[in-house]
Design a protein around this motif. Sequence first.
Motif, short mmCIF file in Angstrom:
data_model
loop_
_atom_site.label_atom_id
_atom_site.label_comp_id
_atom_site.label_asym_id
_atom_site.label_seq_id
_atom_site.Cartn_x
_atom_site.Cartn_y
_atom_site.Cartn_z
N GLU A 163 -23.79 12.83 10.80
CA GLU A 163 -24.14 14.16 10.29
C GLU A 163 -23.58 14.67 9.03
N THR A 164 -24.20 15.03 7.79
CA THR A 164 -23.89 15.26 6.56
C THR A 164 -23.80 16.88 6.17
N GLY A 165 -24.65 17.64 6.87
CA GLY A 165 -24.85 18.83 6.62
C GLY A 165 -25.77 19.90 7.28
N HIS A 166 -25.79 21.00 7.15
CA HIS A 166 -26.91 21.90 7.60
C HIS A 166 -27.67 22.61 6.32
N VAL A 167 -29.20 22.78 6.48
CA VAL A 167 -29.92 23.36 5.38
C VAL A 167 -30.71 24.27 6.11
#
Length: 265
Positions: A163-167
């Motif tokens: 998991e690299t981030g949230h948008v």
Amino acid sequence: MAKTMQPQELIDSAVVDPTGTKLGKVGNVYLADSTRQPEWITVKTGLFGTKESFVPLSGAHADSDGVHVRVDKDAVSEAPRIEADGHLSSEESARLYKHYGLPMPRTSPDGRMDDRAQGRGTGRSEMDSAAGGKAGGRDRDRDAEHSMTRSEERLNVGTEQVETGHVRLRKYVVTEEQQITVPVSHEEVRVEREPITKGSGGKAEIAEDETEVVLHAEKPVVNKETVAVERAKLKTENVTEDQTISGQVRKEQFEVTDDSKHRKS
């Protein structure tokens, strides 16, 4: 089902401790001098398998999912750091046996282990020489004394999903000023005069009089309505890019020293 452990078949096999934890992969196999049977293995651990720890094969067995040993992960990680250079001295063997709480084997009282089998297919000469009754055994013994196997490490790189981030997509309200030009009309009064010719007008008399005209005009009327103008949604797509992964690997090199050329005939 347990199977007989052959040196050439142990290389790159998974190593599993009594709890079922995978310790790593077999790097090298060390044979006992007296029995020519597998006595120790080295397990590749750490990032890219750059570290090797010695693990005893006493009480171990090979199965379809790998080599099951009788020592746990903590004991392996805390084992003495000994260079896996193909030979164990008696002092190094003693240190390893003491660390794992194992007695020195009766068949090898001095604790020395020698000859490692590296790579699949190697170690055949060690196994054939142990069977002295086979034809050609002595020739193979002599060949083994003058042969050496060169090994090297290789990087095995794979990928994993992380998991690299949230948008987030949200909407909010802003107020802005708009100017719209609207044409409007209004009425104005203009006085028109025309002369009266003799005989065309009625009886004339002098008196006061007045008349009135109602004027009209348009004015802008503003009404607001809400209309849908655009729809936005989040959609993911896979983008492939190349990344360069670097790591240190070790490899062996051959060096031949011939002192016969310096001798006088």
